[in-house]
Scaffold this motif. Structure first.
Motif, mmCIF file in Angstrom:
data_model
loop_
_atom_site.group_PDB
_atom_site.id
_atom_site.type_symbol
_atom_site.label_atom_id
_atom_site.label_comp_id
_atom_site.label_asym_id
_atom_site.label_seq_id
_atom_site.Cartn_x
_atom_site.Cartn_y
_atom_site.Cartn_z
ATOM 1 N N ILE A 42 0.838 -1.204 0.000
ATOM 2 C CA ILE A 42 0.000 0.000 0.000
ATOM 3 C C ILE A 42 0.870 1.251 0.000
ATOM 4 C CG2 ILE A 42 -1.673 1.328 1.342
ATOM 5 C CD1 ILE A 42 -3.036 -1.366 1.934
ATOM 6 N N ALA A 43 1.965 1.230 0.687
ATOM 7 C CA ALA A 43 2.872 2.378 0.729
ATOM 8 C C ALA A 43 3.832 2.408 -0.458
ATOM 9 C CB ALA A 43 3.668 2.365 2.029
ATOM 10 N N GLN A 44 4.171 1.241 -0.997
ATOM 11 C CA GLN A 44 5.251 1.174 -1.977
ATOM 12 C C GLN A 44 4.816 0.957 -3.423
ATOM 13 O OE1 GLN A 44 7.082 -2.057 0.300
ATOM 14 N NE2 GLN A 44 8.942 -0.814 0.372
ATOM 15 N N PHE A 45 3.744 0.232 -3.653
ATOM 16 C CA PHE A 45 3.340 -0.119 -5.017
ATOM 17 C C PHE A 45 2.829 1.108 -5.757
ATOM 18 C CE2 PHE A 45 -0.053 -1.451 -7.980
ATOM 19 C CZ PHE A 45 0.710 -2.194 -8.859
ATOM 20 N N ARG A 46 3.333 1.317 -6.964
ATOM 21 C CA ARG A 46 2.891 2.415 -7.826
ATOM 22 C C ARG A 46 2.811 1.922 -9.265
ATOM 23 N NH1 ARG A 46 1.724 3.748 -3.636
ATOM 24 N NH2 ARG A 46 2.238 5.610 -2.466
ATOM 25 N N VAL A 47 1.963 2.558 -10.036
ATOM 26 C CA VAL A 47 1.854 2.284 -11.466
ATOM 27 C C VAL A 47 3.008 2.999 -12.133
ATOM 28 C CG1 VAL A 47 0.413 2.545 -13.507
ATOM 29 C CG2 VAL A 47 -0.646 2.095 -11.290
ATOM 30 N N LEU A 48 3.796 2.276 -12.912
ATOM 31 C CA LEU A 48 5.013 2.845 -13.480
ATOM 32 C C LEU A 48 4.795 3.623 -14.764
ATOM 33 C CD1 LEU A 48 7.500 -0.090 -12.834
ATOM 34 C CD2 LEU A 48 7.187 2.002 -11.502
ATOM 35 N N THR A 49 3.703 3.393 -15.456
ATOM 36 C CA THR A 49 3.471 4.117 -16.698
ATOM 37 C C THR A 49 2.477 5.237 -16.461
ATOM 38 O OG1 THR A 49 1.695 2.612 -17.327
ATOM 39 C CG2 THR A 49 3.891 2.099 -18.142
ATOM 40 N N ASP A 50 2.616 6.294 -17.219
ATOM 41 C CA ASP A 50 1.648 7.384 -17.144
ATOM 42 C C ASP A 50 0.414 6.981 -17.925
ATOM 43 O OD1 ASP A 50 3.127 9.151 -15.583
ATOM 44 O OD2 ASP A 50 4.224 9.904 -17.310
ATOM 45 N N LEU A 51 -0.687 6.879 -17.224
ATOM 46 C CA LEU A 51 -1.947 6.535 -17.859
ATOM 47 C C LEU A 51 -2.668 7.819 -18.242
ATOM 48 C CD1 LEU A 51 -3.115 3.797 -15.337
ATOM 49 C CD2 LEU A 51 -2.005 3.451 -17.531
ATOM 50 N N LYS A 52 -3.386 7.768 -19.338
ATOM 51 C CA LYS A 52 -4.182 8.923 -19.736
ATOM 52 C C LYS A 52 -5.305 9.089 -18.713
ATOM 53 C CE LYS A 52 -7.153 10.659 -23.323
ATOM 54 N NZ LYS A 52 -8.451 10.200 -23.735
ATOM 55 N N PRO A 53 -5.407 10.278 -18.103
ATOM 56 C CA PRO A 53 -6.468 10.471 -17.102
ATOM 57 C C PRO A 53 -7.852 10.293 -17.713
ATOM 58 C CG PRO A 53 -4.937 12.334 -17.115
ATOM 59 C CD PRO A 53 -4.598 11.469 -18.287
ATOM 60 N N SER A 54 -8.735 9.667 -16.988
ATOM 61 C CA SER A 54 -10.115 9.494 -17.432
ATOM 62 C C SER A 54 -10.848 10.824 -17.332
ATOM 63 C CB SER A 54 -10.817 8.457 -16.561
ATOM 64 O OG SER A 54 -10.181 7.213 -16.686
ATOM 65 N N ASN A 55 -11.944 10.941 -18.048
ATOM 66 C CA ASN A 55 -12.739 12.167 -18.008
ATOM 67 C C ASN A 55 -13.233 12.489 -16.601
ATOM 68 O OD1 ASN A 55 -12.462 12.431 -20.783
ATOM 69 N ND2 ASN A 55 -14.373 11.359 -21.219
ATOM 70 N N TRP A 56 -13.528 11.477 -15.819
ATOM 71 C CA TRP A 56 -14.084 11.677 -14.483
ATOM 72 C C TRP A 56 -13.017 11.924 -13.426
ATOM 73 C CZ3 TRP A 56 -11.849 8.011 -11.569
ATOM 74 C CH2 TRP A 56 -11.505 6.810 -12.170
ATOM 75 N N SER A 57 -11.742 11.720 -13.724
ATOM 76 C CA SER A 57 -10.690 11.747 -12.697
ATOM 77 C C SER A 57 -10.519 13.106 -12.021
ATOM 78 C CB SER A 57 -9.357 11.268 -13.270
ATOM 79 O OG SER A 57 -8.907 12.140 -14.285
ATOM 80 N N LYS A 58 -10.664 14.191 -12.771
ATOM 81 C CA LYS A 58 -10.489 15.523 -12.175
ATOM 82 C C LYS A 58 -11.578 15.842 -11.159
ATOM 83 C CE LYS A 58 -7.934 17.628 -15.932
ATOM 84 N NZ LYS A 58 -7.932 18.652 -16.978
ATOM 85 N N GLY A 59 -12.787 15.397 -11.438
ATOM 86 C CA GLY A 59 -13.918 15.702 -10.565
ATOM 87 C C GLY A 59 -13.780 15.167 -9.156
ATOM 88 N N CYS A 60 -13.044 14.073 -8.995
ATOM 89 C CA CYS A 60 -12.902 13.494 -7.659
ATOM 90 C C CYS A 60 -11.461 13.522 -7.172
ATOM 91 C CB CYS A 60 -13.447 12.065 -7.635
ATOM 92 S SG CYS A 60 -12.526 10.904 -8.641
ATOM 93 N N GLY A 61 -10.578 14.174 -7.932
ATOM 94 C CA GLY A 61 -9.181 14.272 -7.508
ATOM 95 C C GLY A 61 -8.409 12.970 -7.638
ATOM 96 N N TRP A 62 -8.831 12.117 -8.567
ATOM 97 C CA TRP A 62 -8.179 10.815 -8.774
ATOM 98 C C TRP A 62 -6.760 11.038 -9.287
ATOM 99 C CZ3 TRP A 62 -10.648 6.215 -7.675
ATOM 100 C CH2 TRP A 62 -9.969 5.045 -8.041
ATOM 101 N N ASN A 63 -5.791 10.273 -8.751
ATOM 102 C CA ASN A 63 -4.397 10.444 -9.166
ATOM 103 C C ASN A 63 -3.713 9.089 -9.333
ATOM 104 O OD1 ASN A 63 -3.520 9.540 -6.557
ATOM 105 N ND2 ASN A 63 -3.906 11.582 -5.758
ATOM 106 N N GLN A 64 -2.403 9.103 -9.581
ATOM 107 C CA GLN A 64 -1.662 7.858 -9.820
ATOM 108 C C GLN A 64 -1.631 6.960 -8.586
ATOM 109 O OE1 GLN A 64 2.064 9.410 -11.419
ATOM 110 N NE2 GLN A 64 1.567 8.394 -13.340
#
Length: 119
Positions: A42-64
């Motif tokens: 939970i502290a260490q795992f991250r997605v290594l590639t930059d994913l294209k943000p979804s249309n809904w991601s800004k509305g809820c502050g979704w991040n990597q």
């Protein structure tokens, strides 16, 4: 075992495309292998590639970090168990995924179809 692109199998009472099921299993196995490298995923795992943000991601502050935690939730609870993932306090996604009982017009948060498309 080889399947044609139109082959279906019964999976928990539902007909699913065999190739899609095999592909999903392979991806989940790779995810499990990658997560197993971390002492505290939970502290260490991250997605290594930059994913294209979804249309809904800004509305809820979704991040990597949320992308990574969604994948951890899929690993912990299984693909499609969005409510269990949402309620898992370790993941911190309860305020970023819509509760299953809310109707579409009641929230701007991503719902199961949005999450499915992301994964």
């Amino acid at each position: 075992m080889g399947f044609t692109s139109g082959s279906f199998v019964g999976f928990f009472g539902a007909a699913v495309k065999a190739n899609d099921l095999l592909s999903r299993v392979q991806v989940l196995q790779l995810l499990a292998k990658r997560i197993s490298r971390y002492e505290n995923p939970i502290a260490q795992f991250r997605v290594l590639t930059d994913l294209k943000p979804s249309n809904w991601s800004k509305g809820c502050g979704w991040n990597q970090i949320d992308d990574a935690r969604l994948l951890l939730g899929i690993h912990f609870h299984g693909f499609g168990n969005w409510e269990k993932i949402r309620l898992d306090e370790r993941l911190g996604l309860s305020k970023k995924i819509a509760p299953a009982e809310l109707q579409h017009h009641e929230t701007f948060l991503p719902r199961a179809p949005n999450l499915k498309e992301t994964c």
